[in-house]
Design a protein around this motif. Sequence first.
Motif, mmCIF file in Angstrom:
data_model
loop_
_atom_site.group_PDB
_atom_site.id
_atom_site.type_symbol
_atom_site.label_atom_id
_atom_site.label_comp_id
_atom_site.label_asym_id
_atom_site.label_seq_id
_atom_site.Cartn_x
_atom_site.Cartn_y
_atom_site.Cartn_z
ATOM 1 N N ASP A 1 0.848 -1.210 0.000
ATOM 2 C CA ASP A 1 0.000 0.000 0.000
ATOM 3 C C ASP A 1 0.874 1.247 0.000
ATOM 4 O O ASP A 1 0.603 2.224 -0.689
ATOM 5 N N VAL A 2 1.917 1.177 0.814
ATOM 6 C CA VAL A 2 2.811 2.331 0.940
ATOM 7 C C VAL A 2 3.516 2.599 -0.392
ATOM 8 O O VAL A 2 3.621 3.740 -0.845
ATOM 9 N N LEU A 3 3.965 1.518 -1.029
ATOM 10 C CA LEU A 3 4.658 1.681 -2.316
ATOM 11 C C LEU A 3 3.737 2.271 -3.380
ATOM 12 O O LEU A 3 4.149 3.108 -4.182
ATOM 13 N N LYS A 4 2.479 1.849 -3.377
ATOM 14 C CA LYS A 4 1.501 2.412 -4.324
ATOM 15 C C LYS A 4 1.390 3.917 -4.110
ATOM 16 O O LYS A 4 1.374 4.712 -5.046
ATOM 17 N N PHE A 5 1.274 4.270 -2.826
ATOM 18 C CA PHE A 5 1.120 5.676 -2.471
ATOM 19 C C PHE A 5 2.337 6.491 -2.945
ATOM 20 O O PHE A 5 2.209 7.579 -3.494
ATOM 21 N N ILE A 6 3.515 5.902 -2.781
ATOM 22 C CA ILE A 6 4.740 6.590 -3.181
ATOM 23 C C ILE A 6 4.822 6.787 -4.685
ATOM 24 O O ILE A 6 5.220 7.842 -5.168
ATOM 25 N N LYS A 7 4.432 5.749 -5.429
ATOM 26 C CA LYS A 7 4.419 5.881 -6.906
ATOM 27 C C LYS A 7 3.570 7.082 -7.298
ATOM 28 O O LYS A 7 3.946 7.881 -8.158
ATOM 29 N N LYS A 8 2.416 7.189 -6.661
ATOM 30 C CA LYS A 8 1.498 8.288 -6.965
ATOM 31 C C LYS A 8 2.176 9.633 -6.657
ATOM 32 O O LYS A 8 2.132 10.561 -7.458
ATOM 33 N N GLU A 9 2.832 9.711 -5.484
ATOM 34 C CA GLU A 9 3.495 10.964 -5.084
ATOM 35 C C GLU A 9 4.625 11.332 -6.055
ATOM 36 O O GLU A 9 4.814 12.496 -6.385
ATOM 37 N N ILE A 10 5.376 10.317 -6.486
ATOM 38 C CA ILE A 10 6.480 10.582 -7.417
ATOM 39 C C ILE A 10 5.925 11.125 -8.738
ATOM 40 O O ILE A 10 6.477 12.050 -9.327
ATOM 41 N N ASN A 11 4.798 10.577 -9.175
ATOM 42 C CA ASN A 11 4.177 11.094 -10.401
ATOM 43 C C ASN A 11 3.725 12.536 -10.243
ATOM 44 O O ASN A 11 3.650 13.281 -11.213
ATOM 45 N N LEU A 12 3.440 12.918 -9.014
ATOM 46 C CA LEU A 12 3.055 14.314 -8.749
ATOM 47 C C LEU A 12 4.276 15.203 -8.535
ATOM 48 O O LEU A 12 4.166 16.334 -8.062
ATOM 49 N N GLU A 13 5.490 14.638 -8.808
ATOM 50 C CA GLU A 13 6.743 15.401 -8.681
ATOM 51 C C GLU A 13 7.143 15.664 -7.230
ATOM 52 O O GLU A 13 7.868 16.606 -6.945
ATOM 53 N N ASN A 14 6.618 14.881 -6.302
ATOM 54 C CA ASN A 14 6.987 15.082 -4.898
ATOM 55 C C ASN A 14 8.179 14.209 -4.507
ATOM 56 O O ASN A 14 8.478 13.232 -5.176
ATOM 57 N N GLN A 15 8.842 14.584 -3.399
ATOM 58 C CA GLN A 15 9.991 13.805 -2.932
ATOM 59 C C GLN A 15 9.709 13.171 -1.577
ATOM 60 O O GLN A 15 8.874 13.648 -0.815
ATOM 61 N N ILE A 16 10.468 12.107 -1.295
ATOM 62 C CA ILE A 16 10.159 11.286 -0.130
ATOM 63 C C ILE A 16 11.394 11.022 0.733
ATOM 64 O O ILE A 16 12.460 10.699 0.216
ATOM 65 N N PHE A 17 11.223 11.173 2.058
ATOM 66 C CA PHE A 17 12.243 10.709 3.011
ATOM 67 C C PHE A 17 11.823 9.323 3.496
ATOM 68 O O PHE A 17 10.649 9.127 3.839
ATOM 69 N N TRP A 18 12.779 8.393 3.547
ATOM 70 C CA TRP A 18 12.469 7.064 4.087
ATOM 71 C C TRP A 18 13.460 6.802 5.207
ATOM 72 O O TRP A 18 14.636 6.611 4.963
ATOM 73 N N VAL A 19 12.997 6.823 6.443
ATOM 74 C CA VAL A 19 13.910 6.764 7.588
ATOM 75 C C VAL A 19 13.944 5.375 8.227
ATOM 76 O O VAL A 19 12.899 4.793 8.510
ATOM 77 N N CYS A 20 15.164 4.849 8.439
ATOM 78 C CA CYS A 20 15.344 3.555 9.103
ATOM 79 C C CYS A 20 16.211 3.745 10.348
ATOM 80 O O CYS A 20 17.120 4.564 10.339
ATOM 81 N N PRO A 21 15.970 2.961 11.400
ATOM 82 C CA PRO A 21 16.741 3.168 12.629
ATOM 83 C C PRO A 21 18.211 2.754 12.553
ATOM 84 O O PRO A 21 19.028 3.293 13.266
ATOM 85 N N LEU A 22 18.544 1.772 11.695
ATOM 86 C CA LEU A 22 19.940 1.304 11.662
ATOM 87 C C LEU A 22 20.599 1.559 10.324
ATOM 88 O O LEU A 22 19.928 1.676 9.309
ATOM 89 N N ILE A 23 21.949 1.614 10.328
ATOM 90 C CA ILE A 23 22.679 1.755 9.067
ATOM 91 C C ILE A 23 22.796 0.388 8.392
ATOM 92 O O ILE A 23 22.402 0.199 7.252
#
Length: 406
Positions: free
Chosen positions: A242-264
């Motif tokens: 679901d999240v990936l679908k949402f992101i595809k949509k946002e990218i098509n709208l020219e938006n950018q995304i932060f994806w934060v993970c706790p570990l390196i």
Amino acid sequence: AYDEIFSTFLVNSEIRKKIKKIKKKKKILDFSKQNLIIKDLDFSLTNDQLKTLDEINNDLCSSTKMFRLLQGDVGSGKTIVSLLAAFNTINSGFQVAVMAPTEILARQHYNLAKKIYPSNITTKLISGKSNYKEKKIILNELINKNIDIIFGTHAIFQKKVKFKKLGLIIIDEQHKFGVNQRKKLSDKGGNDCDVLLMTATPIPRTLTMTIYGDMDLSIIKEKPKNRKMIKTYSKLENKIDDVLKFIKKEINLENQIFWVCPLIEESKKLDHTSAIQKFEYLKKLFPKQVSILHGKTDIIEKEEILKKFLNKEFKILVSTTIIEVGIDFPNANVIIIENANKFGLSQLHQLRGRVGRGEKEATCILMFKSNLSENAKKRINILKETNDGFVISEEDMKIRGFGDIL
């Protein structure tokens, strides 16, 4: 416990008395120049910003030394207030030092100052990465007052750094620095030097008084007019599609995304999602659209990656919590935080504050595993309900209890 708090308070009030006894040269401020800069900004200041600017200016003009804490929620516009105060100080013939906890943040403040200040003001940036020759030139220029305002990290503290006429020190995200460091820096300027500390960590008032009893307090509560509320959702990890679908949509709208993970890197002991793993995974799904940033990234490479992100050369930035403090990317309006239950409330609030800085509505998605503790559920619900850091910090304290902080 009572005795400990009481003695801290006594010590602070003694420090405060000493500071208030110090007589300094009054700074003579020219408000017409300040107002020209305000007029040229591409946004108008909020009432809270104007009120705190007045409080700081009054301190600068008075004959006692300023020792003030400027507390404002994420994205409420503390930086611009402090840069205006710095500008007034420079115009009254003094130098200013601005210290931030990370180089990324110091550089961001430096760029903003260069953008809004008139060209006759000399701004410089000193960093751990400046080479010996550069540093030597900068140190010379400071002593001879050829630099009006200097930005940097802890590097500004060093004994070698001397000023000809330091009139104001600004310390950003001040909870990252100790009392001792605050004092050292303030001593550099001698008696005529005012000190302004800033924090975006809203500390409930009683605690503020206990921890910072030696300071005056200014608060910015109001957010700029065009800011929209950040929508916050929580998602189970296994619903990542679901999240990936949402992101595809946002990218098509020219938006950018932060994806934060706790570990390196992946850890055998901890079952947290690592940034490197996630980067590899997203790279396959979004070729040429993903980059990664973490504490081990070399500083020059870091600057490069952030510059490219700012210029929209890629769409998704996978990172650790290194982006928590202060970074400003108006075009990024989605943040996804993995293992959200592993972060404290104020940290989640800080991370969420990285988005929603532009005109568009922003979204924050908190990802978590299914077996959440009661407290983790409470924390996630508080974030979904409010964007007000002051409310969040009060709630956080109810959940965590008061003991740790004291």
